[in-house]
Design a protein around this motif. Structure first.
Motif, mmCIF file in Angstrom:
data_model
loop_
_atom_site.group_PDB
_atom_site.id
_atom_site.type_symbol
_atom_site.label_atom_id
_atom_site.label_comp_id
_atom_site.label_asym_id
_atom_site.label_seq_id
_atom_site.Cartn_x
_atom_site.Cartn_y
_atom_site.Cartn_z
ATOM 1 N N ALA A 192 21.888 59.130 78.732
ATOM 2 C CA ALA A 192 21.386 59.152 77.387
ATOM 3 C C ALA A 192 21.939 57.905 76.804
ATOM 4 O O ALA A 192 22.787 57.363 76.926
ATOM 5 C CB ALA A 192 22.146 60.322 76.729
ATOM 6 N N GLY A 193 20.934 57.441 76.034
ATOM 7 C CA GLY A 193 20.862 56.019 75.332
ATOM 8 C C GLY A 193 21.017 56.343 73.590
ATOM 9 O O GLY A 193 20.504 57.490 73.395
ATOM 10 N N ASP A 194 21.649 55.339 72.903
ATOM 11 C CA ASP A 194 21.593 55.601 71.639
ATOM 12 C C ASP A 194 20.586 54.529 70.698
ATOM 13 O O ASP A 194 20.846 54.205 69.562
ATOM 14 C CB ASP A 194 22.788 55.401 71.031
ATOM 15 C CG ASP A 194 23.772 54.584 71.452
ATOM 16 O OD1 ASP A 194 23.288 53.358 71.950
ATOM 17 O OD2 ASP A 194 24.863 54.245 70.932
ATOM 18 N N GLY A 195 20.127 53.454 71.676
ATOM 19 C CA GLY A 195 19.273 52.302 71.185
ATOM 20 C C GLY A 195 20.295 51.036 70.819
ATOM 21 O O GLY A 195 19.626 50.113 70.355
ATOM 22 N N GLY A 196 21.424 51.429 70.781
ATOM 23 C CA GLY A 196 22.307 50.286 70.336
ATOM 24 C C GLY A 196 22.443 49.134 71.546
ATOM 25 O O GLY A 196 22.746 47.982 70.786
ATOM 26 N N ARG A 248 24.080 44.180 78.808
ATOM 27 C CA ARG A 248 24.598 45.172 77.785
ATOM 28 C C ARG A 248 23.733 46.552 77.856
ATOM 29 O O ARG A 248 22.531 46.775 78.388
ATOM 30 C CB ARG A 248 24.126 44.735 76.406
ATOM 31 C CG ARG A 248 24.889 43.601 75.997
ATOM 32 C CD ARG A 248 24.924 43.312 74.472
ATOM 33 N NE ARG A 248 25.888 42.436 74.331
ATOM 34 C CZ ARG A 248 27.640 42.746 73.865
ATOM 35 N NH1 ARG A 248 27.653 44.304 73.928
ATOM 36 N NH2 ARG A 248 28.252 42.112 73.456
ATOM 37 N N LEU A 249 24.307 47.477 78.215
ATOM 38 C CA LEU A 249 23.681 49.018 78.564
ATOM 39 C C LEU A 249 23.405 49.749 77.308
ATOM 40 O O LEU A 249 24.066 49.734 76.289
ATOM 41 C CB LEU A 249 24.620 49.858 79.433
ATOM 42 C CG LEU A 249 25.270 49.128 80.618
ATOM 43 C CD1 LEU A 249 26.211 49.858 81.417
ATOM 44 C CD2 LEU A 249 24.022 48.922 81.559
ATOM 45 N N ASP A 250 22.369 50.473 77.155
ATOM 46 C CA ASP A 250 22.058 51.539 76.143
ATOM 47 C C ASP A 250 22.485 52.861 76.573
ATOM 48 O O ASP A 250 21.894 53.698 77.260
ATOM 49 C CB ASP A 250 20.585 51.507 76.092
ATOM 50 C CG ASP A 250 20.003 52.334 75.001
ATOM 51 O OD1 ASP A 250 20.990 52.681 74.084
ATOM 52 O OD2 ASP A 250 18.771 52.819 74.857
ATOM 53 N N THR A 251 23.739 53.201 76.260
ATOM 54 C CA THR A 251 24.269 54.516 76.633
ATOM 55 C C THR A 251 25.083 54.891 75.252
ATOM 56 O O THR A 251 25.764 53.935 74.743
ATOM 57 C CB THR A 251 25.539 54.174 77.678
ATOM 58 O OG1 THR A 251 26.607 53.172 77.257
ATOM 59 C CG2 THR A 251 24.909 53.674 79.025
ATOM 60 N N ALA A 252 25.079 56.273 75.157
ATOM 61 C CA ALA A 252 25.848 56.735 74.068
ATOM 62 C C ALA A 252 27.452 56.749 74.513
ATOM 63 O O ALA A 252 27.678 56.938 75.834
ATOM 64 C CB ALA A 252 25.194 58.114 73.976
#
Length: 150
Positions: free
Chosen positions: A45-49, A140-144
């Motif tokens: 899951a990603g948080d878009g950050g 950089r990864l988009d991960t929660a």
């Protein structure tokens, strides 16, 4: 034409084969990008950050340059695959980060347990971006956080 090939010795045939292979490699490099689809079925899951930095990317600058070229201000979008490196005795040695099938870094040692708990020893993928950071390329990864499956 068949007699011409039959008249060549083995070394000449080998030299022709190598020359043809090199020509094909050069042609493929000029005409397209190398894209390898991720094999991992699980999606993190990603948080878009895109705020989770990958460690060790400074050791993989040639690969990152081949994949992203010179990324603009917004970076180069890609998909990262996180692959656990497990010893024969079952101990987790690390989690490699791959983009287009090439190793571009690893998950920081202090974060491996959190990722491995979610991934359960299997590869997973997530959205990523390759950016220029202080003259070097970084991933950089988009991960929660904490990591979880989507």
């Amino acid at each position: 034409m068949p007699n011409l090939i039959a008249d060549l010795d083995h070394m000449s045939l080998l030299a022709l084969g190598v020359a043809a292979a090199l020509a094909l490699i050069i042609l493929l490099r000029w005409t397209g990008e190398r894209v390898v689809a991720p094999q991992a079925a699980a999606m993190l899951a990603g948080d878009g950050g895109y705020d989770h930095a990958v460690a060790g990317s400074d050791e993989h600058q040639p690969v990152l340059g081949r994949i992203a070229g010179r990324p603009g201000r917004e970076g180069h979008d890609c998909t990262a695959e996180l692959v656990p490196d497990v010893a024969r005795n079952g101990e987790l040695r690390g989690i490699w980060v791959l983009v287009d099938g090439a190793r571009v870094g690893h998950i920081k040692p202090g974060e491996m347990d959190a990722f491995n708990a979610v991934m359960d020893g299997r590869p997973a993928r997530c959205e990523a971006i390759i950016v220029g950071e202080g003259g070097l390329l970084g991933v950089r990864l988009d991960t929660a956080w904490p990591p979880r499956l989507d």
